[in-house]
Write a protein that holds these residues in place. Sequence first.
Motif, PDB file in Angstrom:
ATOM      1  N   UNK A 140      11.200   3.366  -2.252  1.00 48.74           N
ATOM      2  CA  UNK A 140      11.728   2.116  -2.802  1.00 48.74           C
ATOM      3  C   UNK A 140      11.237   0.924  -1.984  1.00 48.74           C
ATOM      4  N   UNK A 141      11.350  -0.239  -2.594  1.00 52.16           N
ATOM      5  CA  UNK A 141      10.799  -1.457  -1.999  1.00 52.16           C
ATOM      6  C   UNK A 141      11.344  -1.723  -0.600  1.00 52.16           C
ATOM      7  N   UNK A 194       0.820  -1.211   0.000  1.00 46.86           N
ATOM      8  CA  UNK A 194       0.000   0.000   0.000  1.00 46.86           C
ATOM      9  C   UNK A 194       0.858   1.267   0.000  1.00 46.86           C
ATOM     10  N   UNK A 195       1.944   1.249   0.765  1.00 48.32           N
ATOM     11  CA  UNK A 195       2.850   2.405   0.786  1.00 48.32           C
ATOM     12  C   UNK A 195       3.470   2.638  -0.586  1.00 48.32           C
ATOM     13  N   UNK A 196       3.862   1.569  -1.257  1.00 49.65           N
ATOM     14  CA  UNK A 196       4.431   1.702  -2.592  1.00 49.65           C
ATOM     15  C   UNK A 196       3.406   2.269  -3.580  1.00 49.65           C
ATOM     16  N   UNK A 256      13.862   9.611   2.667  1.00 48.94           N
ATOM     17  CA  UNK A 256      13.355   8.301   2.258  1.00 48.94           C
ATOM     18  C   UNK A 256      11.987   8.008   2.866  1.00 48.94           C
ATOM     19  N   UNK A 257      11.676   8.654   4.001  1.00 43.94           N
ATOM     20  CA  UNK A 257      10.498   8.270   4.768  1.00 43.94           C
ATOM     21  C   UNK A 257       9.562   9.419   5.142  1.00 43.94           C
ATOM     22  N   UNK A 258      10.007  10.651   5.033  1.00 43.30           N
ATOM     23  CA  UNK A 258       9.256  11.806   5.570  1.00 43.30           C
ATOM     24  C   UNK A 258       7.852  11.928   5.003  1.00 43.30           C
ATOM     25  N   UNK A 259       7.610  11.452   3.806  1.00 41.08           N
ATOM     26  CA  UNK A 259       6.302  11.598   3.163  1.00 41.08           C
ATOM     27  C   UNK A 259       5.244  10.629   3.693  1.00 41.08           C
TER      28      UNK A 259
END
Length: 125
Positions: free
Chosen positions: A87-88, A75-77, A111-114
Motif C-alpha cells: 500500500x501507498x 518504484x516499490x509500488x 506488509x514489507x517482507x517482499x
Amino acid sequence: MAYLIDTDVMIDVSRGNPKAASFLDSLSEPAISIITAQELIVGARDKRDVACIDSLISMYPVMPIDADIGSLAYDLLKRYARSDGLRTFDSLIAATAMERDFTLVGRNRRHFAMIDGLRLEAPRY
C-alpha cells in the motif's frame, strides 16, 4: 545502527504498552517517518489523544519525505502493489528506511517482507 519505527510499534507505545516502550528505549537512534506521525494523528480519538501523540512524536526525529523517497516508493509500488498488496503509506515508510539506511522495525512483516533490499526487524516484546 539507526532504526525507523513502524506505526504498529508506535501505536503500542502510545497505548502504554510497557514492553513496547522498553524495547524502543533499548534501540540506538530510533526515528519515525512523517507518514507514521500522520497515521498516529489520524487514529486520535479526541484532543487529549492528539496532545499525547504530539508529545510522543516530539521524542523522536521525524524523517520527511523527499523526492528520492517519493521516487523509490513509486518504484516499490510498481513492483509490489499488484503482486503483494503493498500500500501507498507502507511504500513510503519502506522507501524512507531504504533511502536513509535505516532498519525498519515493525510487527507486520507481511506488509514489507517482499521488498528486496529492505532491512526488516521484528520488535522483541
